[in-house]
Design an enzyme around this catalytic site. Structure first.
Site, PDB file in Angstrom:
ATOM      1  N   GLU A 174      70.622  11.297  42.217  1.00  0.00           N
ATOM      2  CA  GLU A 174      69.368  10.646  43.437  1.00  0.00           C
ATOM      3  C   GLU A 174      68.020  10.030  42.736  1.00  0.00           C
ATOM      4  O   GLU A 174      67.697  10.930  41.901  1.00  0.00           O
ATOM      5  CB  GLU A 174      69.112  11.635  44.537  1.00  0.00           C
ATOM      6  CG  GLU A 174      67.716  11.352  45.752  1.00  0.00           C
ATOM      7  CD  GLU A 174      67.982  12.797  46.235  1.00  0.00           C
ATOM      8  OE1 GLU A 174      67.310  12.305  47.845  1.00  0.00           O
ATOM      9  OE2 GLU A 174      67.715  13.920  46.265  1.00  0.00           O
ATOM     10  N   CYS A 221      71.446  14.280  48.697  1.00  0.00           N
ATOM     11  CA  CYS A 221      70.261  15.203  49.053  1.00  0.00           C
ATOM     12  C   CYS A 221      70.794  16.078  49.976  1.00  0.00           C
ATOM     13  O   CYS A 221      72.669  16.665  49.339  1.00  0.00           O
ATOM     14  CB  CYS A 221      68.774  14.590  49.668  1.00  0.00           C
ATOM     15  SG  CYS A 221      67.993  16.826  49.580  1.00  0.00           S
ATOM     16  N   LYS A 274      70.113   6.765  52.110  1.00  0.00           N
ATOM     17  CA  LYS A 274      70.355   7.765  52.686  1.00  0.00           C
ATOM     18  C   LYS A 274      69.998   7.087  54.656  1.00  0.00           C
ATOM     19  O   LYS A 274      69.166   6.622  55.332  1.00  0.00           O
ATOM     20  CB  LYS A 274      69.303   8.196  51.973  1.00  0.00           C
ATOM     21  CG  LYS A 274      69.461  10.127  52.701  1.00  0.00           C
ATOM     22  CD  LYS A 274      68.352  11.380  51.824  1.00  0.00           C
ATOM     23  CE  LYS A 274      68.649  12.583  52.219  1.00  0.00           C
ATOM     24  NZ  LYS A 274      67.900  12.886  51.830  1.00  0.00           N
TER      25      LYS A 274
END
Length: 497
Positions: free
Chosen positions: A261, A372, A320
């Site tokens: 990420e 995440c 995301k």
């Protein structure tokens, strides 16, 4: 007074002891003990208010222990004063503790006659309704205010009750665990029978292959740059960071290469074009696809996305969807905006990419990317996985370096692999970088905080597990029937003369 204080501390300690039942220690029976303490405390409560308080005390211990690592991100890397960081952790744990407290208070309100129940009851209320309310509250915790499903009790059963995950998901497994705990308290023989039955059925279910291989096995390489959070956004380390990640790509041997990420500490548009071309050329020379995390600016001013791109086609990306409150956006700025006067958190105002996005294509392999803690949300992840043959999580766990957060996160990834019958690839900055097979087993991993490339062979899978079809609706219906039956019975009892 002293006795009451001692019992309160003991109850909180029982909640806190649950942390040892999750990864990395995986002392699963401790969770049964912790839950048993909670159920007994609720059962012995004379009023709904006292049950609420007792369950809240247990929850305060449970969540303080299980999310203690937030202190590291706030104090060590966020720059918040230690007293304030500790206070924020306690406040967050106090909020999360409201959910088991809600279950405890409602349970006593629904208890027939409202009379005190002995510690080892044989009533349906204790054996079914109380565990069902606990799991219903856990589901609510994973949904309300964007949700925080971390430390759902089913996560620690990825080895023992693995066979149930493809059918009923983590909340269904948690419900079975809570039911088994209640049976042990009713009578040890009932508990033993329930436990043996669950293990036997789980073993049988695990022999069923819900999904099937598609295509040839794929060689994958996952880079772990091991760049400390204190260095990641420091301009003095920018060139070193670029170089470290370029070296990892050059060392990779697989046909699918993953980097974590926001692995490049700049917006995609601000990253030197020569560097992007270097990565592209290296990937092309290996006939490989390179997926990596980037922060990408949107079309409107101030809009940017936490994204994963295929470097060969930067315009094709996954942005995301489920953002982290306080970490990636500020909920209720008028109430919580003050915190950011004390925090040094680069890029804390991301925009959601939307809940329905197509898989990322790596050659002819569709990959369900998640970033995440998105892989903590099983019902969300299964929707974007139905059209993919692999899953890949891209994380930066350096925010919590030195804690058990990385191992706990890896355990949740294993639950998602089980639920969806697919391989899960984990690309992280400092760990846990790993490859998890569809049976939830960690087949390869890099040591935490070590720079290197993890090489593995994975098999793309196709098909839908029952959980992918139903999601949490199946266990939701079961909980509704269990709790609804008790509600109806309580109403009928209240109308009798």
């Amino acid at each position: 007074m002293i006795r009451r204080l001692a019992s309160t501390v003991l109850l909180a300690a029982c909640g806190a002891a649950s942390v040892f039942s999750f990864a990395p220690l995986n002392l699963a029976p401790l969770l049964l003990v912790s839950l048993a303490a909670l159920f007994i405390a609720i059962a012995k409560a004379p009023t709904a208010k006292s049950a609420f308080v007792r369950a809240w005390v247990w929850g305060l211990g449970y969540f303080t222990a299980n999310v203690h690592w937030i202190f590291i991100s706030l104090y060590t890397y966020g720059g918040m004063p230690a007293w304030m960081a500790a206070g924020c952790v306690l406040l967050f744990a106090a909020y999360l503790a409201l959910f088991p407290a809600l279950a405890g208070g409602l349970a006593v309100r629904l208890r027939a006659g409202g009379a005190q129940i002995p510690a080892s009851p044989s009533s349906i209320w204790f054996a079914v309704t109380l565990p069902s309310l606990f799991i219903a509250a856990e589901w609510l915790r994973g949904w309300l205010f964007t949700g925080f499903p971390w430390s759902a009790i089913g996560n620690n059963q990825v080895s023992t009750l693995a066979g149930f995950f493809p059918l009923i998901g983590v909340y269904g497994v948690g419900w079975l665990l809570a039911l088994a705990t209640a049976q042990w308290l009713v009578h040890w023989r009932r508990g033993l029978i329930a436990t043996v039955a669950l293990l036997a059925v789980s073993f049988g279910l695990a022999q069923i292959q819900w999904t099937k291989p598609i295509g040839a096995p794929l060689a994958v390489s996952i880079g772990q740059s091991a760049i400390r959070q204190s260095e990641k956004w420091d301009a003095a380390y920018y060139s070193a960071s670029l170089s470290a990640n370029a070296i990892l790509v050059s060392e990779a041997k697989g046909k699918l290469i993953l980097l974590p990420e926001t692995v490049i500490p700049s917006f995609l548009a601000d990253t030197p074009p020569a560097y992007i071309e270097r990565l592209q050329q290296t990937a092309r020379s290996k006939n490989a696809d390179l997926l990596l995390g980037f922060a990408i600016e949107g079309e409107r001013s101030g809009e940017y996305y936490n994204s994963v791109i295929n470097i060969a086609r930067p315009d094709v990306r996954y942005a995301k969807s489920h953002l982290v409150p306080f970490g990636e956006f500020v909920p209720l700025p008028w109430l919580f905006g003050w915190m950011y006067h004390y925090l040094n958190m680069p890029m804390s105002g991301f925009t959601s990419g939307g809940s329905s996005q197509p898989p990322l294509m790596a050659g002819n392999v569709p990959v369900a990317a998640n970033i995440c803690y998105e892989d903590a949300f099983g019902d969300e992840l299964r929707r974007n996985t139905s059209n993919a043959t692999l899953m890949a999580n891209f994380s930066n766990m350096a925010w919590f370096d030195g804690s058990w957060a990385a191992e706990q996160h890896g355990q949740m990834s294993a639950a998602r692999a089980l639920e969806n019958g697919r391989w899960m690839l984990r690309a992280t900055n400092t760990g846990l970088t790993a490859v998890i097979d569809p049976q939830g087993r960690r087949v390869a991993a890099l040591p935490e905080r070590m720079r290197g490339v993890l090489e593995a062979q994975v098999q793309p899978m196709t098909g839908l597990t029952p959980y992918m079809r139903w999601g949490d609706w199946a266990i939701g219906l079961v909980l509704l029937v269990a709790i609804g039956t008790c509600v109806i019975r309580r109403l009928l009892d209240s109308r009798r003369p």
